[in-house]
Design a protein around this motif. Sequence first.
Motif, PDB file in Angstrom:
ATOM      1  N   ASN A   1      60.452 -33.117  57.022  1.00 23.26           N
ATOM      2  CA  ASN A   1      61.800 -33.786  57.319  1.00 23.26           C
ATOM      3  C   ASN A   1      62.938 -32.917  56.789  1.00 23.26           C
ATOM      4  OD1 ASN A   1      63.102 -36.761  57.720  1.00 23.26           O
ATOM      5  ND2 ASN A   1      63.993 -36.081  55.722  1.00 23.26           N
ATOM      6  N   ASP A   2      62.765 -32.265  55.919  1.00 23.57           N
ATOM      7  CA  ASP A   2      64.063 -31.158  55.630  1.00 23.57           C
ATOM      8  C   ASP A   2      64.242 -30.183  56.662  1.00 23.57           C
ATOM      9  OD1 ASP A   2      64.387 -32.541  53.269  1.00 23.57           O
ATOM     10  OD2 ASP A   2      63.207 -30.978  51.952  1.00 23.57           O
ATOM     11  N   VAL A   3      63.031 -29.446  57.188  1.00 23.60           N
ATOM     12  CA  VAL A   3      63.067 -28.729  58.204  1.00 23.60           C
ATOM     13  C   VAL A   3      63.598 -29.297  59.484  1.00 23.60           C
ATOM     14  CG1 VAL A   3      61.485 -27.038  59.499  1.00 23.60           C
ATOM     15  CG2 VAL A   3      61.088 -27.311  57.068  1.00 23.60           C
TER      16      VAL A   3
ATOM     17  N   ALA B   1      75.654 -24.708  66.441  1.00 26.53           N
ATOM     18  CA  ALA B   1      75.765 -23.756  67.959  1.00 26.53           C
ATOM     19  C   ALA B   1      76.354 -24.551  68.820  1.00 26.53           C
ATOM     20  CB  ALA B   1      74.184 -23.521  68.347  1.00 26.53           C
ATOM     21  N   ALA B   2      76.247 -25.924  68.967  1.00 24.21           N
ATOM     22  CA  ALA B   2      77.099 -26.789  70.156  1.00 24.21           C
ATOM     23  C   ALA B   2      78.682 -26.684  69.813  1.00 24.21           C
ATOM     24  CB  ALA B   2      76.748 -28.120  70.166  1.00 24.21           C
ATOM     25  N   GLU B   3      79.175 -26.453  68.633  1.00 24.60           N
ATOM     26  CA  GLU B   3      80.578 -26.316  68.369  1.00 24.60           C
ATOM     27  C   GLU B   3      81.149 -25.216  68.744  1.00 24.60           C
ATOM     28  OE1 GLU B   3      80.709 -27.642  64.256  1.00 24.60           O
ATOM     29  OE2 GLU B   3      80.207 -29.457  64.459  1.00 24.60           O
TER      30      GLU B   3
ATOM     31  N   ALA C   1      70.905 -29.627  62.239  1.00 24.36           N
ATOM     32  CA  ALA C   1      72.314 -29.028  61.536  1.00 24.36           C
ATOM     33  C   ALA C   1      72.366 -27.670  62.482  1.00 24.36           C
ATOM     34  CB  ALA C   1      72.259 -28.719  60.271  1.00 24.36           C
ATOM     35  N   ARG C   2      71.579 -26.826  62.510  1.00 20.47           N
ATOM     36  CA  ARG C   2      71.693 -25.527  63.404  1.00 20.47           C
ATOM     37  C   ARG C   2      72.255 -25.641  64.913  1.00 20.47           C
ATOM     38  NH1 ARG C   2      66.637 -22.150  61.296  1.00 20.47           N
ATOM     39  NH2 ARG C   2      67.311 -22.002  59.071  1.00 20.47           N
TER      40      ARG C   2
END
Length: 102
Positions: free
Chosen positions: A87-89, A100-102, A95-96
């Motif tokens: 779940n953490d991965v 990257a989309a921003e 989040a990455r």
Amino acid sequence: MKRPWLTEPISDEEDAEITAAALSDPDNPPLTDEDWARMRPAREVMPPSFFEPVALPPRRFFMAEIDLDVAEHFKNEAGEGWEARMNDVLREVIARRKEAAE
């Protein structure tokens, strides 16, 4: 119907042995009447933040097909709690991708 998870009541002898062992423990003496008299409610001595509810993210159980080698990797890497590690991965990947989309 007997409930198997309930323990049988202890005998008076067992109770006396347990009490004697507790009273002989120098690291944990029994509370005296003076100790009880000095006690105050937790709300008087703890900060208000201590009593705020912990908001956990909502969780939902669902079934997912995961390749066996992927599941084995997480089981071997993380051991007990491998599902939480997975779940953490996945959360890190999300989040990455957002960064990257921003």
